[in-house]
Design a protein around this motif. Sequence first.
Motif, PDB file in Angstrom:
ATOM      1  N   LEU A 138       2.987  28.971  -6.223  1.00  0.00           N
ATOM      2  CA  LEU A 138       2.229  28.775  -4.841  1.00  0.00           C
ATOM      3  C   LEU A 138       0.495  28.484  -5.257  1.00  0.00           C
ATOM      4  CD1 LEU A 138       2.325  32.892  -5.252  1.00  0.00           C
ATOM      5  CD2 LEU A 138       3.461  31.117  -3.618  1.00  0.00           C
ATOM      6  N   GLN A 139       0.631  27.603  -4.110  1.00  0.00           N
ATOM      7  CA  GLN A 139      -0.420  26.475  -4.358  1.00  0.00           C
ATOM      8  C   GLN A 139      -1.537  27.559  -5.058  1.00  0.00           C
ATOM      9  OE1 GLN A 139      -1.893  24.806  -0.173  1.00  0.00           O
ATOM     10  NE2 GLN A 139      -3.037  23.385  -2.048  1.00  0.00           N
ATOM     11  N   LEU A 140      -2.794  26.884  -5.926  1.00  0.00           N
ATOM     12  CA  LEU A 140      -4.056  27.676  -5.995  1.00  0.00           C
ATOM     13  C   LEU A 140      -5.002  26.982  -5.295  1.00  0.00           C
ATOM     14  CD1 LEU A 140      -3.776  27.896  -9.845  1.00  0.00           C
ATOM     15  CD2 LEU A 140      -4.095  30.084  -7.552  1.00  0.00           C
ATOM     16  N   PRO A 141      -6.475  27.475  -5.433  1.00  0.00           N
ATOM     17  CA  PRO A 141      -7.870  26.558  -4.414  1.00  0.00           C
ATOM     18  C   PRO A 141      -7.582  26.143  -5.633  1.00  0.00           C
ATOM     19  CG  PRO A 141      -8.131  29.011  -5.036  1.00  0.00           C
ATOM     20  CD  PRO A 141      -6.375  28.792  -5.391  1.00  0.00           C
ATOM     21  N   PRO A 142      -9.134  25.437  -5.627  1.00  0.00           N
ATOM     22  CA  PRO A 142     -10.157  24.076  -6.185  1.00  0.00           C
ATOM     23  C   PRO A 142     -10.213  24.999  -7.517  1.00  0.00           C
ATOM     24  CG  PRO A 142     -10.442  23.427  -4.340  1.00  0.00           C
ATOM     25  CD  PRO A 142      -9.351  24.920  -4.701  1.00  0.00           C
ATOM     26  N   GLY A 143      -9.769  24.365  -8.863  1.00  0.00           N
ATOM     27  CA  GLY A 143     -10.152  24.888 -10.188  1.00  0.00           C
ATOM     28  C   GLY A 143     -10.462  24.560 -11.148  1.00  0.00           C
ATOM     29  N   GLU A 144     -10.796  25.505 -12.299  1.00  0.00           N
ATOM     30  CA  GLU A 144     -11.847  25.090 -13.052  1.00  0.00           C
ATOM     31  C   GLU A 144     -11.000  25.602 -14.555  1.00  0.00           C
ATOM     32  OE1 GLU A 144     -15.315  25.817 -12.424  1.00  0.00           O
ATOM     33  OE2 GLU A 144     -15.079  27.916 -13.077  1.00  0.00           O
ATOM     34  N   LEU A 182      -2.025  30.298   0.887  1.00  0.00           N
ATOM     35  CA  LEU A 182      -1.705  29.205   0.826  1.00  0.00           C
ATOM     36  C   LEU A 182      -0.723  28.833   0.948  1.00  0.00           C
ATOM     37  CD1 LEU A 182      -5.071  28.327  -2.053  1.00  0.00           C
ATOM     38  CD2 LEU A 182      -5.173  27.902   0.134  1.00  0.00           C
ATOM     39  N   GLY A 183      -0.281  26.959   0.805  1.00  0.00           N
ATOM     40  CA  GLY A 183       0.651  26.856   0.454  1.00  0.00           C
ATOM     41  C   GLY A 183       1.659  26.752  -0.619  1.00  0.00           C
ATOM     42  N   GLU A 184       3.241  26.344  -0.511  1.00  0.00           N
ATOM     43  CA  GLU A 184       4.027  26.560  -1.519  1.00  0.00           C
ATOM     44  C   GLU A 184       4.885  26.159  -2.083  1.00  0.00           C
ATOM     45  OE1 GLU A 184       6.463  29.991   0.601  1.00  0.00           O
ATOM     46  OE2 GLU A 184       4.645  31.116   0.277  1.00  0.00           O
ATOM     47  N   VAL A 185       5.788  25.612  -2.400  1.00  0.00           N
ATOM     48  CA  VAL A 185       6.522  25.151  -2.560  1.00  0.00           C
ATOM     49  C   VAL A 185       8.677  26.066  -3.183  1.00  0.00           C
ATOM     50  CG1 VAL A 185       5.917  22.903  -2.263  1.00  0.00           C
ATOM     51  CG2 VAL A 185       6.318  24.134  -5.083  1.00  0.00           C
ATOM     52  N   ASP A 186       9.475  25.454  -2.451  1.00  0.00           N
ATOM     53  CA  ASP A 186      10.688  26.344  -3.218  1.00  0.00           C
ATOM     54  C   ASP A 186      11.241  24.989  -4.352  1.00  0.00           C
ATOM     55  OD1 ASP A 186      12.529  27.169  -4.410  1.00  0.00           O
ATOM     56  OD2 ASP A 186      13.404  27.970  -1.852  1.00  0.00           O
ATOM     57  N   ALA A 187      10.773  25.378  -6.141  1.00  0.00           N
ATOM     58  CA  ALA A 187      11.303  24.919  -6.642  1.00  0.00           C
ATOM     59  C   ALA A 187      12.878  24.595  -7.393  1.00  0.00           C
ATOM     60  CB  ALA A 187      10.564  25.567  -8.004  1.00  0.00           C
ATOM     61  N   GLY A 188      13.596  26.235  -6.657  1.00  0.00           N
ATOM     62  CA  GLY A 188      15.125  25.655  -6.544  1.00  0.00           C
ATOM     63  C   GLY A 188      15.000  27.676  -6.809  1.00  0.00           C
TER      64      GLY A 188
END
Length: 116
Positions: free
Chosen positions: A39-45, A27-33
Amino acid sequence: MIRGAHVILYSSDAEADRAFLRGLLGLGEVDAGGGWLILQLPPGEVAVHPAETSGAVELYLVCDDVDGTVAQLAERGVVFEGPVSDQGWGRLTTIRLPGGGRLGLYEARHPTAFDL
């Protein structure tokens, strides 16, 4: 308003576990610096279970077909701690992370809150 949840996994080999999860989830990801990936997670509960002491946290990935998912992941080199077991509420196995941690994988047999 709350719009998500942030899960933190502690690891003795964080770089290897990040790379592993990046490939596993796809899935997607972002660089926090500074290369610090989130990392993006699937929908959660979230569920709260009774226990003798508080503070324990477990992370499980949920799939529709645990046998099929295990077969696909095993072909990609993912290591499992044992066979799939029937827990009544679902069918469960455990993924071994490169840093030594554990990640549950299960096929739910109970209602989920993913699509609410």
